[in-house]
Design an enzyme around this catalytic site. Structure first.
Site, PDB file in Angstrom:
ATOM      1  N   ASN A  11       0.869  -1.174   0.000  1.00  0.00           N
ATOM      2  CA  ASN A  11       0.000   0.000   0.000  1.00  0.00           C
ATOM      3  C   ASN A  11       0.910   1.229   0.000  1.00  0.00           C
ATOM      4  O   ASN A  11       1.499   1.560   1.022  1.00  0.00           O
ATOM      5  CB  ASN A  11      -0.895  -0.020   1.252  1.00  0.00           C
ATOM      6  CG  ASN A  11      -1.752   1.230   1.363  1.00  0.00           C
ATOM      7  OD1 ASN A  11      -1.808   2.044   0.438  1.00  0.00           O
ATOM      8  ND2 ASN A  11      -2.420   1.397   2.494  1.00  0.00           N
ATOM      9  N   TRP A  12       1.008   1.857  -1.160  1.00  0.00           N
ATOM     10  CA  TRP A  12       1.908   3.019  -1.266  1.00  0.00           C
ATOM     11  C   TRP A  12       1.329   4.261  -0.588  1.00  0.00           C
ATOM     12  O   TRP A  12       2.025   5.252  -0.417  1.00  0.00           O
ATOM     13  CB  TRP A  12       2.191   3.325  -2.748  1.00  0.00           C
ATOM     14  CG  TRP A  12       3.150   2.374  -3.405  1.00  0.00           C
ATOM     15  CD1 TRP A  12       3.691   1.243  -2.856  1.00  0.00           C
ATOM     16  CD2 TRP A  12       3.703   2.477  -4.725  1.00  0.00           C
ATOM     17  NE1 TRP A  12       4.537   0.634  -3.759  1.00  0.00           N
ATOM     18  CE2 TRP A  12       4.565   1.370  -4.919  1.00  0.00           C
ATOM     19  CE3 TRP A  12       3.541   3.379  -5.768  1.00  0.00           C
ATOM     20  CZ2 TRP A  12       5.268   1.162  -6.106  1.00  0.00           C
ATOM     21  CZ3 TRP A  12       4.245   3.171  -6.957  1.00  0.00           C
ATOM     22  CH2 TRP A  12       5.101   2.078  -7.117  1.00  0.00           C
ATOM     23  N   LYS A  13       0.053   4.232  -0.247  1.00  0.00           N
ATOM     24  CA  LYS A  13      -0.624   5.420   0.311  1.00  0.00           C
ATOM     25  C   LYS A  13      -0.397   6.611  -0.635  1.00  0.00           C
ATOM     26  O   LYS A  13      -0.333   6.409  -1.840  1.00  0.00           O
ATOM     27  CB  LYS A  13      -0.151   5.677   1.744  1.00  0.00           C
ATOM     28  CG  LYS A  13      -0.254   4.406   2.610  1.00  0.00           C
ATOM     29  CD  LYS A  13      -0.036   4.642   4.063  1.00  0.00           C
ATOM     30  CE  LYS A  13      -0.153   3.324   4.818  1.00  0.00           C
ATOM     31  NZ  LYS A  13      -0.059   3.467   6.252  1.00  0.00           N
ATOM     32  N   HIS A  97      -9.374   1.161   5.152  1.00  0.00           N
ATOM     33  CA  HIS A  97      -8.077   1.386   5.807  1.00  0.00           C
ATOM     34  C   HIS A  97      -8.292   2.334   6.992  1.00  0.00           C
ATOM     35  O   HIS A  97      -9.126   3.241   6.920  1.00  0.00           O
ATOM     36  CB  HIS A  97      -7.078   1.981   4.808  1.00  0.00           C
ATOM     37  CG  HIS A  97      -5.693   1.981   5.360  1.00  0.00           C
ATOM     38  ND1 HIS A  97      -5.261   2.946   6.237  1.00  0.00           N
ATOM     39  CD2 HIS A  97      -4.657   1.119   5.196  1.00  0.00           C
ATOM     40  CE1 HIS A  97      -4.002   2.674   6.587  1.00  0.00           C
ATOM     41  NE2 HIS A  97      -3.617   1.573   5.965  1.00  0.00           N
ATOM     42  N   GLU A  99      -6.736   4.800   7.982  1.00  0.00           N
ATOM     43  CA  GLU A  99      -6.586   6.228   7.661  1.00  0.00           C
ATOM     44  C   GLU A  99      -7.876   6.768   7.039  1.00  0.00           C
ATOM     45  O   GLU A  99      -8.246   7.926   7.259  1.00  0.00           O
ATOM     46  CB  GLU A  99      -5.378   6.423   6.729  1.00  0.00           C
ATOM     47  CG  GLU A  99      -4.072   6.252   7.506  1.00  0.00           C
ATOM     48  CD  GLU A  99      -2.926   5.645   6.730  1.00  0.00           C
ATOM     49  OE1 GLU A  99      -2.951   5.663   5.486  1.00  0.00           O
ATOM     50  OE2 GLU A  99      -1.992   5.130   7.379  1.00  0.00           O
ATOM     51  N   GLU A 169      -4.826  -4.575  10.855  1.00  0.00           N
ATOM     52  CA  GLU A 169      -3.815  -3.519  10.974  1.00  0.00           C
ATOM     53  C   GLU A 169      -4.062  -2.729  12.262  1.00  0.00           C
ATOM     54  O   GLU A 169      -4.892  -1.804  12.270  1.00  0.00           O
ATOM     55  CB  GLU A 169      -3.900  -2.565   9.774  1.00  0.00           C
ATOM     56  CG  GLU A 169      -3.638  -3.231   8.440  1.00  0.00           C
ATOM     57  CD  GLU A 169      -3.089  -2.247   7.418  1.00  0.00           C
ATOM     58  OE1 GLU A 169      -2.045  -2.533   6.846  1.00  0.00           O
ATOM     59  OE2 GLU A 169      -3.703  -1.174   7.223  1.00  0.00           O
ATOM     60  N   GLY A 175       2.942   2.754  10.619  1.00  0.00           N
ATOM     61  CA  GLY A 175       3.857   3.877  10.408  1.00  0.00           C
ATOM     62  C   GLY A 175       4.643   4.277  11.636  1.00  0.00           C
ATOM     63  O   GLY A 175       5.257   5.337  11.673  1.00  0.00           O
ATOM     64  N   SER A 214       3.924  -1.677  10.275  1.00  0.00           N
ATOM     65  CA  SER A 214       5.381  -1.699  10.436  1.00  0.00           C
ATOM     66  C   SER A 214       6.018  -3.039  10.062  1.00  0.00           C
ATOM     67  O   SER A 214       7.008  -3.454  10.671  1.00  0.00           O
ATOM     68  CB  SER A 214       5.776  -1.287  11.864  1.00  0.00           C
ATOM     69  OG  SER A 214       5.380   0.053  12.107  1.00  0.00           O
ATOM     70  N   GLY A 235       3.160  -0.946   4.204  1.00  0.00           N
ATOM     71  CA  GLY A 235       3.162   0.468   3.845  1.00  0.00           C
ATOM     72  C   GLY A 235       4.567   0.937   3.517  1.00  0.00           C
ATOM     73  O   GLY A 235       5.085   0.732   2.414  1.00  0.00           O
ATOM     74  N   GLY A 236       5.224   1.561   4.491  1.00  0.00           N
ATOM     75  CA  GLY A 236       6.527   2.211   4.279  1.00  0.00           C
ATOM     76  C   GLY A 236       7.557   1.332   3.577  1.00  0.00           C
ATOM     77  O   GLY A 236       8.235   1.792   2.645  1.00  0.00           O
TER      78      GLY A 236
HETATM   79  P1  13P Z   1       3.328   0.719   7.546  1.00  0.00           P
HETATM   80  O1  13P Z   1       3.860  -0.576   6.973  1.00  0.00           O
HETATM   81  O2  13P Z   1       4.028   1.932   6.999  1.00  0.00           O
HETATM   82  O3  13P Z   1       3.261   0.673   9.027  1.00  0.00           O
HETATM   83  O4  13P Z   1       1.811   0.860   7.016  1.00  0.00           O
HETATM   84  C1  13P Z   1       0.959  -0.212   7.171  1.00  0.00           C
HETATM   85  C2  13P Z   1      -0.304   0.075   6.451  1.00  0.00           C
HETATM   86  O5  13P Z   1      -1.061   0.929   6.839  1.00  0.00           O
HETATM   87  C3  13P Z   1      -0.562  -0.680   5.212  1.00  0.00           C
HETATM   88  O6  13P Z   1      -1.856  -0.499   4.772  1.00  0.00           O
END
Ligand code: 13P
Length: 255
Positions: A11-13, A97, A99, A169, A175, A214, A235-236
């Protein structure tokens, strides 16, 4: 991992650019990962470019969106539909998600509508759920997750999880660099499976439950050793192709 084909999603956000797509196109060797499913969800404006530069040349890598609208079409400025996703070869979509739930106010009921519109239009939804730190401290984790899942069951039925995917999650792990421990994650994954089993044993046994929060190339292997963890939503660490590839390789060797 317990017999189900591992599923690793990026997930590149709101990150990434043409250069990152080129990096994935040049370096990402998905053919070497034949025993797992690999998905990348770039921002929607990059779906087409990603599809044609990366996914088209590697049948082993799929493309998905990070969000969609619950309606089929119409006056919904800024939104995207399942028909549009098909046109750019996106076959998956992340819904709910944390967010989107916390920043954009998406409720369990709205997320269930998005899950439903995806499924009924042959796009595989990935339903995200997870508790905040405060909810964990107040021992509300299982309640929060059951509420998110039950909203989907109420609208779409338990069989809808035959096609869908779930991602656990925990908000406090997203993050932050502070992943859930493998035991903490396994406990919740097991809860999700047992909750689904109250409705249908077979559906519960067959659904893939991903862990997100993470995940990186160092902690992935231990997470993937857990029985009810069938992959990751990253994510990251998915913004660097070698790191994402290393996570995929961990899944391949722990399948
Ligand atoms: P991180 O891997 O950056 O913690 O993000 C996880 C996430 O929200 C994937 O959807």
């Amino acid at each position: 991992m317990s017999g189900l084909k591992p599923f690793i999603a990026a997930n590149w956000k709101m990150n990434g650019n043409n250069a990152l797509i080129s990096e994935f196109a040049q370096q990402f060797d998905a053919e070497a990962l034949s025993d797992i499913d690999v998905l990348v969800c770039p921002p929607s404006v990059y779906l087409e470019r990603f599809s044609y530069q990366v996914a088209k040349h590697s049948s082993a890598i799929a493309v998905g969106a990070q969000n969609l609208n619950e309606n089929d079409s119409g006056a919904f400025t800024g939104e995207i539909s399942t028909a549009m996703l098909h046109e750019v070869n996106a076959k998956f979509v992340i819904v709910g998600h944390s967010e989107r739930r916390s920043i954009y106010g998406e409720t369990p009921e709205l997320v269930a509508k998005k899950y439903n519109v995806a499924l009924t239009n042959q796009i595989t939804p990935i339903l995200c759920t997870g508790e905040s730190e405060q909810e964990r401290d107040n021992e509300q984790t299982f309640n929060v997750i059951a509420k998110d899942i039950d909203a989907v069951i109420e609208l779409c039925g338990i069989k809808s999880f035959e096609q869908g995917i779930i991602a656990y999650e925990p908000v406090w792990a997203i993050g932050t660099g502070k992943s859930a421990t493998p035991e903490q994650a396994q406990e919740v994954h097991q809860f999700i499976r047992s909750h689904l089993a109250k409705y249908d044993d077979e559906v519960a046994a067959g659904v893939r439950i991903l862990y997100g929060g993470s995940v990186n190339e160092k902690n992935a292997a231990e997470l993937f050793k857990q029985n009810d963890i069938n992959g990751a939503l990253v994510g990251g660490a998915s913004l660097v192709s070698e790191k994402f590839m290393a996570i995929c390789q961990n899944a391949q060797s722990n399948k």
